[in-house]
Design a protein around this motif. Structure first.
Motif, PDB file in Angstrom:
ATOM      1  N   GLY A   1      17.147  15.986  56.515  1.00 43.01           N
ATOM      2  CA  GLY A   1      16.710  16.293  58.016  1.00 43.01           C
ATOM      3  C   GLY A   1      16.030  15.268  58.329  1.00 43.01           C
ATOM      4  N   ALA A   2      15.079  15.389  59.365  1.00 43.72           N
ATOM      5  CA  ALA A   2      14.220  14.474  60.059  1.00 43.72           C
ATOM      6  C   ALA A   2      13.325  15.006  60.770  1.00 43.72           C
TER       7      ALA A   2
ATOM      8  N   ALA B   1      13.081  13.119  65.822  1.00 37.67           N
ATOM      9  CA  ALA B   1      13.404  11.436  66.029  1.00 37.67           C
ATOM     10  C   ALA B   1      14.808  11.413  65.617  1.00 37.67           C
ATOM     11  N   GLY B   2      15.621  12.289  64.737  1.00 38.78           N
ATOM     12  CA  GLY B   2      16.882  11.894  64.162  1.00 38.78           C
ATOM     13  C   GLY B   2      17.076  11.028  63.166  1.00 38.78           C
ATOM     14  N   LEU B   3      18.003  10.998  62.604  1.00 35.21           N
ATOM     15  CA  LEU B   3      18.457  10.037  61.534  1.00 35.21           C
ATOM     16  C   LEU B   3      19.840   9.403  62.029  1.00 35.21           C
ATOM     17  N   PHE B   4      19.829   8.063  61.952  1.00 38.76           N
ATOM     18  CA  PHE B   4      21.167   7.423  62.156  1.00 38.76           C
ATOM     19  C   PHE B   4      21.352   6.134  61.312  1.00 38.76           C
TER      20      PHE B   4
ATOM     21  N   ILE C   1      17.935  22.251  59.384  1.00 37.67           N
ATOM     22  CA  ILE C   1      18.284  21.101  58.560  1.00 37.67           C
ATOM     23  C   ILE C   1      19.616  21.727  57.917  1.00 37.67           C
ATOM     24  N   SER C   2      20.750  21.136  58.280  1.00 34.24           N
ATOM     25  CA  SER C   2      22.060  21.537  57.797  1.00 34.24           C
ATOM     26  C   SER C   2      22.809  20.406  57.031  1.00 34.24           C
TER      27      SER C   2
ATOM     28  N   ILE D   1      23.614  10.566  48.827  1.00 38.74           N
ATOM     29  CA  ILE D   1      24.857  10.810  49.445  1.00 38.74           C
ATOM     30  C   ILE D   1      24.720  12.020  50.297  1.00 38.74           C
ATOM     31  N   ILE D   2      24.862  11.689  51.717  1.00 39.90           N
ATOM     32  CA  ILE D   2      24.899  12.602  52.808  1.00 39.90           C
ATOM     33  C   ILE D   2      26.186  13.095  53.494  1.00 39.90           C
ATOM     34  N   ASP D   3      26.197  14.453  53.495  1.00 44.11           N
ATOM     35  CA  ASP D   3      27.392  14.834  54.390  1.00 44.11           C
ATOM     36  C   ASP D   3      26.688  15.053  55.710  1.00 44.11           C
TER      37      ASP D   3
END
Ligand SMILES: [Zn+2]
Length: 74
Positions: free
Chosen positions: A16-17, A21-24, A57-58, A71-73
């Motif tokens: 999560g972030a 601010a998000g994450l990209f 946070i999903s 490793i992120i889904d």
């Protein structure tokens, strides 16, 4: 899941972030300046991993602490 670098078992969890601010992710050759909206990220061939408007946070993720790899889904 096993780590693609060292082969050890990876820990399962979520990514999560903070502070909205998000994450990209961006391709190496791309750059963005100042205000980074989802549209700007996508215009630069990027991928929004965690939207800045998400409250939960999903996104599941696996981590190898030894290699410091995630490793992120998304
Ligand atoms: Zn590893």
């Amino acid at each position: 899941m096993n780590c693609p670098m060292c082969g050890n078992e990876m820990k399962f969890g979520k990514i999560g972030a903070r502070a909205g601010a998000g994450l990209f992710w961006l391709p190496d050759e791309e750059k963005v300046k100042f205000i980074v909206s989802n549209n700007i990220i996508e215009k630069h061939n990027g991928i929004v991993l965690v939207d800045c408007n998400e409250w939960q946070i999903s996104h599941t993720a696996y981590v190898c602490e030894g290699c410091r790899k995630v490793i992120i889904d998304y």
